[in-house]
Design a protein around this motif. Sequence first.
Motif, short mmCIF file in Angstrom:
data_model
loop_
_atom_site.label_atom_id
_atom_site.label_comp_id
_atom_site.label_asym_id
_atom_site.label_seq_id
_atom_site.Cartn_x
_atom_site.Cartn_y
_atom_site.Cartn_z
N LEU A 265 -1.40 -4.58 3.77
CA LEU A 265 -2.75 -4.80 3.16
C LEU A 265 -3.48 -5.98 3.79
O LEU A 265 -4.56 -5.94 4.26
N ASP A 266 -2.78 -6.89 4.13
CA ASP A 266 -3.23 -8.03 5.14
C ASP A 266 -3.60 -7.45 6.49
O ASP A 266 -4.80 -8.07 7.14
N TYR A 267 -2.98 -6.64 7.06
CA TYR A 267 -3.39 -6.14 8.38
C TYR A 267 -4.77 -5.26 8.23
O TYR A 267 -5.70 -5.54 9.13
N TYR A 268 -4.83 -4.33 7.05
CA TYR A 268 -6.14 -3.97 7.01
C TYR A 268 -7.20 -4.96 6.63
O TYR A 268 -8.51 -4.82 7.11
N LYS A 269 -6.93 -6.07 5.80
CA LYS A 269 -7.92 -7.17 5.62
C LYS A 269 -8.42 -7.60 7.07
O LYS A 269 -9.64 -8.31 7.14
N SER A 270 -7.71 -7.83 7.85
CA SER A 270 -7.89 -8.46 9.19
C SER A 270 -8.83 -7.58 10.15
O SER A 270 -9.17 -8.13 10.92
N LYS A 271 -9.25 -6.33 9.85
CA LYS A 271 -9.95 -5.46 10.28
C LYS A 271 -11.61 -5.81 9.74
O LYS A 271 -11.69 -5.33 8.48
N LYS A 272 -12.44 -6.49 10.45
CA LYS A 272 -13.72 -6.68 9.66
C LYS A 272 -14.50 -5.59 9.47
O LYS A 272 -15.48 -5.93 8.36
N ASP B 195 -12.63 -0.80 -0.36
CA ASP B 195 -11.57 0.22 0.22
C ASP B 195 -10.41 -0.54 0.02
O ASP B 195 -9.33 0.06 -0.34
N LEU B 196 -10.33 -1.81 0.28
CA LEU B 196 -9.18 -2.77 0.37
C LEU B 196 -8.52 -2.75 -1.14
O LEU B 196 -7.42 -2.71 -1.35
N LYS B 197 -9.61 -2.88 -2.35
CA LYS B 197 -9.12 -2.79 -3.56
C LYS B 197 -8.35 -1.59 -3.82
O LYS B 197 -7.43 -1.36 -4.60
N ASP B 198 -9.04 -0.65 -3.27
CA ASP B 198 -8.40 0.99 -3.78
C ASP B 198 -7.16 0.97 -2.91
O ASP B 198 -6.19 1.63 -3.66
N LEU B 199 -6.95 0.39 -1.94
CA LEU B 199 -5.57 0.65 -1.10
C LEU B 199 -4.49 -0.16 -1.63
O LEU B 199 -3.28 0.28 -1.71
N ALA B 200 -4.85 -1.33 -2.37
CA ALA B 200 -3.70 -2.11 -2.87
C ALA B 200 -2.98 -1.44 -4.00
O ALA B 200 -3.32 -0.84 -4.98
N LYS B 201 -1.40 -1.43 -3.87
CA LYS B 201 -0.86 -0.54 -4.72
C LYS B 201 -0.81 -1.21 -6.30
O LYS B 201 -0.92 -0.36 -7.10
N ASN B 202 -1.09 -2.57 -6.43
CA ASN B 202 -0.96 -3.11 -7.57
C ASN B 202 -2.31 -3.21 -8.12
O ASN B 202 -2.60 -3.89 -9.07
N ALA B 203 -3.25 -2.55 -7.70
CA ALA B 203 -4.80 -2.80 -7.93
C ALA B 203 -4.90 -2.19 -9.29
O ALA B 203 -4.61 -1.40 -9.81
N ILE B 204 -5.91 -2.79 -9.98
CA ILE B 204 -6.36 -2.35 -11.59
C ILE B 204 -7.86 -1.60 -11.25
O ILE B 204 -8.53 -2.22 -10.86
N HIS B 205 -7.76 -0.64 -11.44
CA HIS B 205 -8.87 0.31 -11.37
C HIS B 205 -9.51 0.50 -12.41
O HIS B 205 -8.95 0.60 -13.58
N THR C 37 1.07 -1.20 -0.12
CA THR C 37 -0.07 -0.05 0.00
C THR C 37 0.88 1.14 0.06
O THR C 37 2.03 1.04 -0.02
N ASP C 38 0.37 2.46 0.01
CA ASP C 38 1.01 3.61 0.03
C ASP C 38 1.33 4.05 1.48
O ASP C 38 1.95 5.15 1.70
N LEU C 39 1.10 3.13 2.44
CA LEU C 39 1.35 3.46 3.92
C LEU C 39 2.84 3.89 4.01
O LEU C 39 3.87 3.18 3.45
N ARG C 40 3.34 4.99 4.81
CA ARG C 40 4.73 5.21 4.93
C ARG C 40 5.05 5.87 6.30
O ARG C 40 3.98 6.22 7.00
N SER C 41 6.24 5.73 6.59
CA SER C 41 6.65 6.62 7.72
C SER C 41 7.70 7.24 7.57
O SER C 41 8.72 7.07 6.94
N LEU C 42 7.73 8.58 8.12
CA LEU C 42 8.69 9.55 7.95
C LEU C 42 9.18 10.20 9.30
O LEU C 42 8.44 10.13 10.29
#
Length: 388
Positions: A365-372, A378-388, A16-21
């Motif tokens: 992405l698996d972490y977000y998937k674990s949240k019921k 939203d998971l599809k949108d978050l995935a970096k390699n998703a085809i929109h 995903t585009d999650l990052r830490s600065l």
Amino acid sequence: MTKETKIRQSSNADDTDLRSLKVQIGDKAITTPTKAVLSNNFYKNTKFPDNLLDIQELFVRFDENTLAKANEDAKYSSDKNNELGRQKDRANGCPHFCLSEFKNKGEYWRYPTDDEIDILTNFAYSHSNITPIPSIPKVARNLNIENFQDFLDYLDSCYNSIEIRNKKSILGYIPTVAPIFGKVLINFYLDKGINAFYIDFDGTMVKSRVDTLNAMKVELAKRGYEENSFFHFVNASYGKAINDEKILSARDLLSFGYGLDSLGGIHAGPRRSKEFYEKLKIMKDLPRNTNRLLNVKDYGYYRFDAVKDNLEAVYPQNALIEKSELSTHVESRVKNYLKILNLQQQCIEADNLVQLINETPNESLDYYKSKKNVLDTDLKDLAKNAIH
């Protein structure tokens, strides 16, 4: 020219585009993702955990009358300064900034005058470790191709007002605009040495603006700033809280997965007429629907009246507020307790995401998937390699 905000890349998620600065705010560095603390709802005896006090967001809204009073009325000015001072004291001296908003009275919209801009920027500068350019939501809602240059002229006036005597970095203001304007704004700010921004989503969801977000990130990448930029964001909606839904997905927390760095507060004022909201009050039980409890284990905002008789099922074990405190019949107190509690949980979750990126960057992405309560769309949108 203002000094760029010092930013050091820490780590990126792989999926995903999650990052830490590491971002320098004043004389302290903060680690993102982070949740900005808003202490205006704190009580005198509220003791917010020091380890969650990364950055503080202050907020002041002015119209033409209150802005004049802030400049001309010594008592009014003193009261405003003292109130913000108390809010800063409750956050134990962590880095802070003050978002100042201009919203003129009446139905029509206008830009603040040069004198009003000077008052707005002076107020923001006086209460900030990094100075935000004042927001003008009424104007921003009416931007188009024909009048966008006027908006750039406004930003330029704010910049020049701050630069007269500036010893701090500047936080650029970006309203919810079309992608083409997002590109222009990024280049406008970079040309002036500004690489930190706050986005005002004005009560909309982040996912509804992903094209503008991506356009801005592309522009940053072109100029070598993709990992040398900081995005704070405010007024991000997690859905229509006035709906009767028992659970709403915590889409505000998902925003970190789109590459945003710091989650701010909700300050957006009403966008429709007073008559509309009076009718809405008759049709909907607003306190019932807007009083919600966040559970970060499943990313759900629970309608409090629906769970208050069985709080054990969703109440955080590490909650700052005791469950018994929420049994009060004083509605305003319940509302504030929920705000404090949800703020604590958002801060904790931001820290959890920092740990996730550092330890298992390929599993966000698996972490977000674990949240019921996270939606499949939203998971599809978050995935970096998703085809929109």
